[in-house]
Design an enzyme around this catalytic site. Structure first.
Site, PDB file in Angstrom:
ATOM      1  N   TYR A 281       1.154  -1.664  -0.026  1.00 49.97           N
ATOM      2  CA  TYR A 281       0.124   0.067   0.215  1.00 49.97           C
ATOM      3  C   TYR A 281       0.809   1.176  -0.071  1.00 49.97           C
ATOM      4  CZ  TYR A 281      -3.404   4.540   1.212  1.00 49.97           C
ATOM      5  OH  TYR A 281      -4.071   4.541   0.932  1.00 49.97           O
TER       6      TYR A 281
ATOM      7  N   HIS B 238      -4.143   5.392  -2.577  1.00 52.23           N
ATOM      8  CA  HIS B 238      -5.613   6.480  -3.013  1.00 52.23           C
ATOM      9  C   HIS B 238      -5.280   7.719  -3.225  1.00 52.23           C
ATOM     10  CE1 HIS B 238      -6.888   3.412   0.334  1.00 52.23           C
ATOM     11  NE2 HIS B 238      -8.565   3.152  -0.339  1.00 52.23           N
TER      12      HIS B 238
END
Length: 168
Positions: free
Chosen positions: A78, A119
């Site tokens: 991530y 994101h």
């Protein structure tokens, strides 16, 4: 060596000694204040290959911080933060930082990393295009991802490292 020097992009592992620089860069680069846990986690030994201070001609100009997550037996990286100071953008610094982390992820064997994801705030078209140029694709929109900044929604972008396409 030629007399015209090409700018040098280099990376340093994060340590307690340079963590203040990382905090300062993050405060300038991102509209979010990161927690003490975030800063403790980026110093963990397993994060070393994936969390770097980015230098341009020996000047700290950016950061990239990732963590790995294993869910249902699949390990993914991530990308928590990646940023380069505005005067140093469009000079290949971000691309080199991303390539550095992708290379580390692809060569990581235990555990094997199948994908990298992140994101991006839906108002940040430039960031989305940057990641798409590097092989990421939009796999979802995360509603209300950001609590304190507007717009609240984020694109979820992913790049598979194992050749398997994600089902969106």
């Amino acid at each position: 060596m030629s007399s015209t020097s090409t700018p040098r992009v280099s990376f340093a592992s994060l340590t307690p000694n340079n963590l203040g620089t990382v905090r300062k860069l993050n405060s300038v680069l991102f509209p979010i204040k990161y927690s003490e846990k975030f800063y403790a986690d980026v110093l963990l030994p397993e994060a070393e290959d994936f969390c770097k201070l980015v230098y341009y001609n020996d000047v700290p100009v950016g950061t990239i911080c990732c963590r790995w997550e294993t869910v249902n037996g699949e390990t993914r990286l991530y990308l928590m933060t990646m940023g380069v100071l505005a005067p140093y953008r469009s000079r290949g610094v971000g691309s080199k930082a991303l390539q550095h982390v992708l290379g580390a992820a692809m060569s990581h064997a235990k555990p094997k990393i199948s994908a990298i994801y992140l994101h991006v705030q839906i108002s940040n078209e430039a960031a989305k295009k940057f990641y798409e140029r590097h092989g990421f694709r939009e796999v979802a929109v995360h509603k209300d991802y950001y609590k304190k900044i507007v717009p609240h929604d984020a694109w979820v972008l992913e790049k598979r490292l194992d050749g398997v396409e994600a089902s969106a």
